[in-house]
Scaffold this motif. Structure first.
Motif, PDB file in Angstrom:
ATOM      1  N   SER A 215      -5.070 -16.531  10.967  1.00  0.00           N
ATOM      2  CA  SER A 215      -5.037 -15.484   9.940  1.00  0.00           C
ATOM      3  C   SER A 215      -5.244 -16.079   8.551  1.00  0.00           C
ATOM      4  O   SER A 215      -5.967 -15.525   7.725  1.00  0.00           O
TER       5      SER A 215
ATOM      6  N   LYS B  66      -8.886 -16.911   7.727  1.00  0.00           N
ATOM      7  CA  LYS B  66      -9.721 -15.734   7.430  1.00  0.00           C
ATOM      8  C   LYS B  66      -9.630 -15.307   5.970  1.00  0.00           C
ATOM      9  O   LYS B  66     -10.469 -14.554   5.501  1.00  0.00           O
ATOM     10  N   THR B  67      -8.622 -15.787   5.233  1.00  0.00           N
ATOM     11  CA  THR B  67      -8.499 -15.421   3.811  1.00  0.00           C
ATOM     12  C   THR B  67      -9.494 -16.187   2.950  1.00  0.00           C
ATOM     13  O   THR B  67      -9.737 -15.811   1.809  1.00  0.00           O
TER      14      THR B  67
ATOM     15  N   GLU C  62      -6.266 -10.687   5.929  1.00  0.00           N
ATOM     16  CA  GLU C  62      -7.428 -11.459   5.477  1.00  0.00           C
ATOM     17  C   GLU C  62      -7.800 -11.193   4.019  1.00  0.00           C
ATOM     18  O   GLU C  62      -8.450 -12.032   3.389  1.00  0.00           O
ATOM     19  N   ASP C  63      -7.380 -10.088   3.446  1.00  0.00           N
ATOM     20  CA  ASP C  63      -7.687  -9.772   2.052  1.00  0.00           C
ATOM     21  C   ASP C  63      -6.512 -10.069   1.112  1.00  0.00           C
ATOM     22  O   ASP C  63      -6.556  -9.783  -0.078  1.00  0.00           O
TER      23      ASP C  63
END
Length: 188
Positions: free
Chosen positions: A13, A16-17, A81-82
């Motif tokens: 996770s 993914k950022t 992810e954001d």
């Protein structure tokens, strides 16, 4: 093996950022498994052979990074992810105050949006632990308050609350009311 699965989910996770990742293995009993998982990701990695507790591990990881800002994650957390982009946008508008998101709880107990309290000096005097460890803040802020208190051991609770109390009291803080961190609830 379950904790390695959670650690892999955490790193997946975080990767993914798009943020740079630093991992400190604080004397886990699963060091070979941790090293195998870390190889799958682009991370700065360090370890100790003895367990000194979460404060020690967080300080060592912060020393490894070469970025202006940090956001700690526990090895069983996950991050949206954001999240980094959203928190950074809030940080830019908050004159450099630390920024913490709301969380969602998953695992043995669930809550899709656990809203954390907005920080204030009055609230600080009444209650610690108003935010999780996941606070976006500068490496300079970490240095200026002396990092996490390493007298806390792995058996102590709320070393993150004590750290956040010093951080928030010194720099104030801003809550971003979006559940961007997954806080895993489990029996162990």
């Amino acid at each position: 093996q379950t904790s390695l699965k959670w650690f892999d989910e955490c790193l997946s996770s975080a990767a993914k950022t798009g943020a740079k990742l630093a991992v400190w293995d604080d004397g886990s009993l699963l060091q070979e498994g941790v090293r195998n998982i870390v190889r799958d990701y682009q991370v700065v990695f360090g370890r100790s052979y003895d367990n000194y507790g979460p404060s020690h591990a967080r300080n060592r990881a912060a020393e490894l990074v070469e970025t202006e800002l940090i956001i700690p994650l526990d090895c069983d957390d996950v991050i949206h992810e954001d999240a980094v982009r959203q928190l950074y946008d809030v940080w830019l508008k908050s004159d450099g105050k630390p920024v913490f998101p709301d969380i969602w709880k998953f695992g043995t107990k669930t809550d899709p949006h656990h809203r954390l309290l907005q920080w204030s000096c009055d609230l600080q005097r009444k209650k610690l632990g108003i935010a999780s460890v996941n606070v976006l803040h500068s490496i300079e802020q970490w240095k200026s308050i002396g990092g996490w208190d390493e007298s806390f051991t792995s058996q102590d609770l709320y070393e993150d609350a004590e750290y956040n109390a010093r951080l928030f009291y010194t720099y104030c803080a801003k809550n971003h009311h979006q559940p961007l961190i997954g806080y895993r609830r489990h029996d162990s």
